[in-house]
Enzyme design. Sequence first.
Site, PDB file in Angstrom:
ATOM      1  N   VAL A  18       0.820  -1.216   0.000  1.00  0.00           N
ATOM      2  CA  VAL A  18       0.000   0.000   0.000  1.00  0.00           C
ATOM      3  C   VAL A  18       0.851   1.261   0.000  1.00  0.00           C
ATOM      4  CG1 VAL A  18      -0.269  -0.118   2.529  1.00  0.00           C
ATOM      5  CG2 VAL A  18      -1.873   1.214   1.183  1.00  0.00           C
ATOM      6  N   LYS A  39      10.803  -7.349  -5.857  1.00  0.00           N
ATOM      7  CA  LYS A  39      11.561  -8.596  -6.004  1.00  0.00           C
ATOM      8  C   LYS A  39      10.678  -9.786  -6.343  1.00  0.00           C
ATOM      9  CE  LYS A  39      11.646  -9.799  -1.077  1.00  0.00           C
ATOM     10  NZ  LYS A  39      12.536 -10.108   0.064  1.00  0.00           N
ATOM     11  N   THR A  47       0.632  -6.432   1.922  1.00  0.00           N
ATOM     12  CA  THR A  47      -0.681  -5.794   1.968  1.00  0.00           C
ATOM     13  C   THR A  47      -1.851  -6.745   1.727  1.00  0.00           C
ATOM     14  OG1 THR A  47       0.194  -3.614   1.419  1.00  0.00           O
ATOM     15  CG2 THR A  47      -2.116  -4.001   0.911  1.00  0.00           C
ATOM     16  N   TRP A  49      -2.398  -9.613   2.620  1.00  0.00           N
ATOM     17  CA  TRP A  49      -2.669 -10.484   3.758  1.00  0.00           C
ATOM     18  C   TRP A  49      -3.328  -9.735   4.916  1.00  0.00           C
ATOM     19  CZ3 TRP A  49      -2.308 -15.329   2.399  1.00  0.00           C
ATOM     20  CH2 TRP A  49      -1.405 -15.692   1.395  1.00  0.00           C
ATOM     21  N   ALA A  50      -3.420  -8.408   4.824  1.00  0.00           N
ATOM     22  CA  ALA A  50      -3.990  -7.621   5.927  1.00  0.00           C
ATOM     23  C   ALA A  50      -5.498  -7.861   5.996  1.00  0.00           C
ATOM     24  CB  ALA A  50      -3.690  -6.140   5.725  1.00  0.00           C
ATOM     25  N   GLY A  52      -7.695  -7.087   8.930  1.00  0.00           N
ATOM     26  CA  GLY A  52      -8.553  -6.299   9.812  1.00  0.00           C
ATOM     27  C   GLY A  52      -9.239  -5.124   9.156  1.00  0.00           C
ATOM     28  N   GLU A 122     -11.399  -3.262  17.061  1.00  0.00           N
ATOM     29  CA  GLU A 122     -10.276  -4.172  17.247  1.00  0.00           C
ATOM     30  C   GLU A 122      -9.513  -3.799  18.512  1.00  0.00           C
ATOM     31  OE1 GLU A 122      -7.920  -4.384  13.712  1.00  0.00           O
ATOM     32  OE2 GLU A 122      -9.603  -4.983  12.458  1.00  0.00           O
ATOM     33  N   ASP A 217      14.744  -6.502   3.727  1.00  0.00           N
ATOM     34  CA  ASP A 217      15.705  -6.000   2.745  1.00  0.00           C
ATOM     35  C   ASP A 217      15.895  -4.489   2.829  1.00  0.00           C
ATOM     36  OD1 ASP A 217      15.238  -8.613   1.992  1.00  0.00           O
ATOM     37  OD2 ASP A 217      14.227  -8.098   0.128  1.00  0.00           O
ATOM     38  N   HIS A 238       1.275 -11.040  16.642  1.00  0.00           N
ATOM     39  CA  HIS A 238      -0.191 -11.055  16.627  1.00  0.00           C
ATOM     40  C   HIS A 238      -0.665 -12.152  17.572  1.00  0.00           C
ATOM     41  CE1 HIS A 238      -4.333 -11.119  15.333  1.00  0.00           C
ATOM     42  NE2 HIS A 238      -4.104 -10.014  14.641  1.00  0.00           N
ATOM     43  N   ARG A 287      -2.498  -5.420  21.473  1.00  0.00           N
ATOM     44  CA  ARG A 287      -1.938  -6.694  21.034  1.00  0.00           C
ATOM     45  C   ARG A 287      -0.814  -7.206  21.928  1.00  0.00           C
ATOM     46  NH1 ARG A 287      -1.901  -5.776  14.464  1.00  0.00           N
ATOM     47  NH2 ARG A 287      -4.119  -6.195  14.182  1.00  0.00           N
ATOM     48  N   HIS A 348       4.388 -10.636  13.581  1.00  0.00           N
ATOM     49  CA  HIS A 348       3.385  -9.986  12.738  1.00  0.00           C
ATOM     50  C   HIS A 348       3.841  -8.648  12.161  1.00  0.00           C
ATOM     51  CE1 HIS A 348      -0.546  -9.085  11.178  1.00  0.00           C
ATOM     52  NE2 HIS A 348      -0.719  -8.041  11.972  1.00  0.00           N
ATOM     53  N   ARG A 383       2.101  -1.305  17.952  1.00  0.00           N
ATOM     54  CA  ARG A 383       1.169  -0.709  16.990  1.00  0.00           C
ATOM     55  C   ARG A 383      -0.282  -0.941  17.391  1.00  0.00           C
ATOM     56  NH1 ARG A 383      -1.533  -2.772  12.296  1.00  0.00           N
ATOM     57  NH2 ARG A 383      -0.430  -4.761  12.524  1.00  0.00           N
TER      58      ARG A 383
END
Length: 537
Positions: A18, A39, A47, A49-50, A52, A122, A217, A238, A287, A348, A383
């Site tokens: 994102v 790469k 992104t 896989w996010a 929430g 959340e 990287d 997480h 978290r 996470h 976070r």
Amino acid sequence: MTPFWEAGADLVVVGTGVAGLTAALTARELGLRVLVVTKAGLAEGNTPWAQGGVAVVLPGQHEPGDSVQRHVADTLVAGAGLCEEAAVAAILADGPPAVERLLRGGARFDTTEDGRLARAREGGHSTFRVVHAGGDATGAEVERALLATLRDGRIPVLEQHIAVEALRTPAGEVAGLVVLDGNGVPGAVRAPAVLLATGGVGQLYQATSNPEVATGDGLALAVRAGAVLADVEFVQFHPTVLFTGAGEHGRRPLVTEAVRGEGAVLVDRAGARVMAGVHPLADLAPRDVVAAAITRRMVATGADHVLLDATHLGGEAFRRRFPTVHAACRAAGIDPAAEPIPVAPAAHFACGGVVTTVDGRASVTGLYAAGEVARTGLHGANRLASNSLLEGLVVGARAARAAAADLAAGRLADPRAAEPAELPAAPVVERAALQRVMSRYAAIGRDASGLVEAESVLEAHSVHRPLRTHREVEDAALAMVARAVLLAAGERKETRGCHVRTDFPRTEESWRRSLPLRLDAAGRLAFFETVALGGAA
């Protein structure tokens, strides 16, 4: 080394999550010649896989009494004293217009019957302010919308090319990149501005919610270019990743926090509530609190997981609201309507990274960073849930505007002045050994003896070699980042946020500060206190 090929641009964006896509699109709108380097494939970053959502307080579409100021307050609480308040306020204030731009660009978020955006709650949030798409597929929808716009904008993309090293002028300014294609063929991209949006470091550990590309990287490239890192000891685990067996490694399916937002509770194998009496928000605590509580309960009971009981939702309601989680559970032979879901913490999110302002400027001229690779001061020691997609949208755009402004003002280097491109050599550690030692000694619970043991194991397995393949570049990055995490974790003699020292269990006011790291004259990571960190400037 003479590059096999060479290209040029005004801005090179490394990464297609994102933050990277937002930066590339914004820079193109500003008239810059943009080149995107990734790469892997275009949609293979963190992104998608996010699950929430995006935490944001939209005008006219928020809970009564909610506000950007209240969002700021929740973020500061979650960050355990290490957020930079000015940075938090600046980024979150830009959240509503950033999300509105995304919606105008074609992103489709879930709505209620009256057409307003649906909101979830959340961990760490005091109210319902997380907007989502596809129930629990927000990242995939954000990525889809941005990629559609990117393709329409005809921005060139180098897929299967890994960024290896920054090109630098004799004065130390960044002026481009050395890259390798999938066959190990090197090239140089000369540009006055390089923006890193390479994501996180989940592959430091055996179990993670991150994909295979999350190897740190960008952090390694930045620190070799002279940039500053900070808060790298704060790796967020997480609390609820689907547990499918003790022997499984790599990326594991996430069970989004929003499941707990819909009333699911954590219990141990005897049925006792895990979060009872631990925190006023119970199962919706921040978290770090929930992950630590689960870990303590697993140690106390000798178990390798706990259970998330969402059976009250019913099968069809769960499937509609959380289709991604439902599919992962059923693939593992679990019916969340009839039985609790086995879960355990897994690596996470990296709360720290390359120190930047909220405009993405790093401490080296010509270098910018946005997203998980950057340390803006937003996350502090932990976070707040669903602040990451928001940060990518906001800081990605801000960083592109900063690069354009710096280029127009003549503050950046002439790429023709860059020194000859070369492939670097660096210490490399065999990945399986690194992941084992980091998972054992530098995960949720840490102590001095374990951290020293981890450092000695990495040293014993370290081999200095030229970085001629993607795998070698990744493994060298993991080795560099692992050493940074161990160094900072060993220095911080307290427990704060994601950083839990079992030998120093208290949070100490004297440690309410970040620990900046960079390479010293001998090429070793070292602490220093001479540069202001991040901030809203």
